[in-house]
Design a protein around this motif. Structure first.
Motif, PDB file in Angstrom:
ATOM      1  N   MET A 150     -34.031  60.552 -28.460  1.00 61.41           N
ATOM      2  CA  MET A 150     -32.916  61.140 -27.723  1.00 61.41           C
ATOM      3  C   MET A 150     -31.623  60.490 -28.191  1.00 61.41           C
ATOM      4  O   MET A 150     -31.515  59.264 -28.222  1.00 61.41           O
ATOM      5  N   SER A 151     -30.651  61.319 -28.532  1.00 61.22           N
ATOM      6  CA  SER A 151     -29.327  60.826 -28.903  1.00 61.22           C
ATOM      7  C   SER A 151     -28.327  61.369 -27.893  1.00 61.22           C
ATOM      8  O   SER A 151     -28.165  62.589 -27.754  1.00 61.22           O
ATOM      9  N   LEU A 152     -27.659  60.470 -27.169  1.00 58.26           N
ATOM     10  CA  LEU A 152     -26.786  60.838 -26.070  1.00 58.26           C
ATOM     11  C   LEU A 152     -25.359  60.417 -26.373  1.00 58.26           C
ATOM     12  O   LEU A 152     -25.106  59.274 -26.761  1.00 58.26           O
ATOM     13  N   SER A 153     -24.419  61.328 -26.185  1.00 56.08           N
ATOM     14  CA  SER A 153     -23.005  61.014 -26.299  1.00 56.08           C
ATOM     15  C   SER A 153     -22.236  62.034 -25.475  1.00 56.08           C
ATOM     16  O   SER A 153     -22.804  63.013 -24.994  1.00 56.08           O
ATOM     17  N   SER A 154     -20.937  61.826 -25.318  1.00 57.71           N
ATOM     18  CA  SER A 154     -20.144  62.792 -24.569  1.00 57.71           C
ATOM     19  C   SER A 154     -19.928  64.072 -25.373  1.00 57.71           C
ATOM     20  O   SER A 154     -19.579  65.109 -24.809  1.00 57.71           O
ATOM     21  N   ALA A 155     -20.146  64.010 -26.676  1.00 58.49           N
ATOM     22  CA  ALA A 155     -19.943  65.183 -27.528  1.00 58.49           C
ATOM     23  C   ALA A 155     -21.174  66.065 -27.614  1.00 58.49           C
ATOM     24  O   ALA A 155     -21.066  67.289 -27.746  1.00 58.49           O
ATOM     25  N   ALA A 156     -22.363  65.457 -27.543  1.00 60.58           N
ATOM     26  CA  ALA A 156     -23.579  66.234 -27.750  1.00 60.58           C
ATOM     27  C   ALA A 156     -24.785  65.506 -27.182  1.00 60.58           C
ATOM     28  O   ALA A 156     -24.793  64.287 -27.029  1.00 60.58           O
ATOM     29  N   LEU A 157     -25.795  66.297 -26.893  1.00 57.34           N
ATOM     30  CA  LEU A 157     -27.120  65.806 -26.511  1.00 57.34           C
ATOM     31  C   LEU A 157     -28.093  66.365 -27.525  1.00 57.34           C
ATOM     32  O   LEU A 157     -28.158  67.583 -27.723  1.00 57.34           O
ATOM     33  N   SER A 158     -28.840  65.504 -28.198  1.00 62.39           N
ATOM     34  CA  SER A 158     -29.792  65.988 -29.180  1.00 62.39           C
ATOM     35  C   SER A 158     -31.142  65.294 -29.008  1.00 62.39           C
ATOM     36  O   SER A 158     -31.208  64.117 -28.651  1.00 62.39           O
ATOM     37  N   LEU A 159     -32.208  66.058 -29.252  1.00 65.09           N
ATOM     38  CA  LEU A 159     -33.580  65.554 -29.174  1.00 65.09           C
ATOM     39  C   LEU A 159     -34.296  65.894 -30.462  1.00 65.09           C
ATOM     40  O   LEU A 159     -34.115  66.990 -31.021  1.00 65.09           O
ATOM     41  N   GLN A 160     -35.128  64.953 -30.906  1.00 63.28           N
ATOM     42  CA  GLN A 160     -35.964  65.160 -32.092  1.00 63.28           C
ATOM     43  C   GLN A 160     -37.395  64.764 -31.746  1.00 63.28           C
ATOM     44  O   GLN A 160     -37.657  63.611 -31.413  1.00 63.28           O
TER      45      GLN A 160
END
Length: 302
Positions: A150-160
Motif C-alpha cells: 500500500m502506498s499512501l499520500s495526499s495525492a494518491a492511494l495505490s495498491l499492488q
C-alpha cells in the motif's frame, strides 16, 4: 491474533512516526496518522478500511462493520484471492485447485492473518508491505505466495498485489474489492466503460454491451472488460481509477439484497457502490513455477 503476535506487531512499529496499532474487538488494527492523510487497516486480510485525504473520505466502511476473526469487514478494500466470488463460477483451471467442501466466497485471503513485512515513512507518504502468512489453506491445493503493498499520500492511494507461484504452475483470479462512498447513489456514475462488453451476473450471466456511463437504478452486479482509466463521479467528488487490471466488477446490492447482507444497514445501498480492480473469468492469471504477477490499482482525487 494471539497475544504474542500482537506484541510482535507492536515491536515492529516501535520506531514508527505515524503508525500505531491497537486491538479493536478481535482484530489488530494499524492506524496511520500522517499530517497529510489518515488511514486504518487490519492485518487480517491486509484490508485497508479507511483512507482520508484532502478533507475527503475516499473509501466507504459500513456502520455495522464487525472486527471479528475469520470474517472480512464490510467496506474498505477486501482482497479477493485466489478465486473470486462463487468458486463454482471460476474457470475450470481454478476450480481444479479448490476443495469442493464449502470453499469460502471470494477465496480465503481476506479472512486470514497477514504479516507486516515492512513500512517506510516520509513527509509526503507512507508505504506498508504485508504478506499472507505461510501455510496451506484447507480449501486450496495451489502453491503460491502473495504480498500487498500500500502506498499512501495526499495525492494518491495505490495498491499492488503480487502473486508468486511456487514449485508448480498455478491459476487464480483476484480482485481489490473497493467500496466507494456517495451521498446519492442515483447521482453516481462510472465513466470509461462505454462500448465495453460485460457479463450481467443478475441476468443468467449473459454478455451485454455498455452504452454510455454506468449509472445505478437497480441491483447491479456486472463484470466488465477494461481498456482505459475509469472516472467515478458522485455529488461530492470525482475520482480517477487506473491500473493494469483486465476486468472491473461494478456492484450495488440495491433495496432487497441489502436486507439480506451481513454487516450492512438496510438503507446503506444509497450511500455506497463498488468498483473492483480485478482479473476474473477469462482474465484469470496463469503462472508457471517461479513466475510472478502484480495487480495494480491507483486512485486519484480530481
Amino acid at each position: 491474533m494471539t497475544e504474542q503476535e500482537y506484541t510482535s506487531l507492536q515491536t515492529k512499529l516501535t520506531d514508527a512516526q505515524y503508525l500505531t496499532c491497537e486491538m479493536k474487538d478481535e482484530l489488530a488494527v494499524i492506524n496511520v496518522r500522517h499530517p497529510l492523510f489518515q488511514a486504518e487497516l487490519t492485518t487480517q486480510g491486509a484490508q485497508l478500511l479507511r483512507f482520508r485525504a484532502r478533507n475527503r473520505d475516499w473509501l466507504w466502511l459500513s456502520d455495522k462493520a464487525e472486527y471479528k476473526r475469520g470474517t472480512s469487514l464490510r467496506g474498505g478494500i477486501p482482497v479477493c484471492w485466489p478465486w473470486f466470488g462463487d468458486a463454482a463460477k471460476n474457470p475450470t483451471a481454478i476450480q481444479m485447485l479448490i476443495s469442493p467442501d464449502q470453499p469460502p466466497a471470494h477465496g480465503f485471503a481476506r479472512s486470514q492473518a497477514w504479516e507486516l513485512r515492512s513500512f517506510s515513512e516520509s513527509d509526503e507518504a507512507v508505504e506498508i508491505r504485508l504478506a499472507l502468512a505461510p501455510g496451506q489453506h484447507p480449501s486450496w491445493k495451489g502453491d503460491a505466495s502473495v504480498e500487498l503493498r500500500m502506498s499512501l499520500s495526499s495525492a494518491a492511494l495505490s495498491l499492488q498485489l503480487t502473486t508468486t507461484a511456487g514449485k508448480s504452475p498455478v491459476c487464480y483470479s483476484q480482485a481489490l474489492h473497493t467500496y466507494f462512498p456517495t451521498s446519492e447513489i442515483d447521482s453516481t456514475r462510472v465513466e470509461g466503460l462505454s462500448g465495453n462488453h460485460y457479463i450481467d451476473a443478475l441476468d443468467q450471466w449473459s454478455e451485454k454491451t455498455q452504452e454510455g456511463a454506468v449509472t445505478f437504478n437497480e441491483e447491479t452486479d456486472r463484470i466488465y472488460a477494461v481498456d482505459r482509466p475509469l472516472v467515478l463521479t458522485t455529488p461530492e467528488y470525482t475520482m480517477r481509477l487506473t491500473g493494469n487490471n483486465h476486468t472491473a466488477v461494478v456492484w450495488n446490492p440495491w433495496i432487497d439484497k441489502s436486507k439480506r447482507l451481513s454487516q450492512f444497514d438496510d438503507d446503506a445501498w444509497q450511500r455506497m457502490f463498488c468498483v473492483e480492480s480485478a482479473n476474473v473469468m477469462q482474465d484469470a492469471v496463469q503462472l508457471q513455477a517461479g513466475e510472478s504477477h502484480t495487480l495494480e490499482m491507483r486512485l486519484e482525487l480530481e
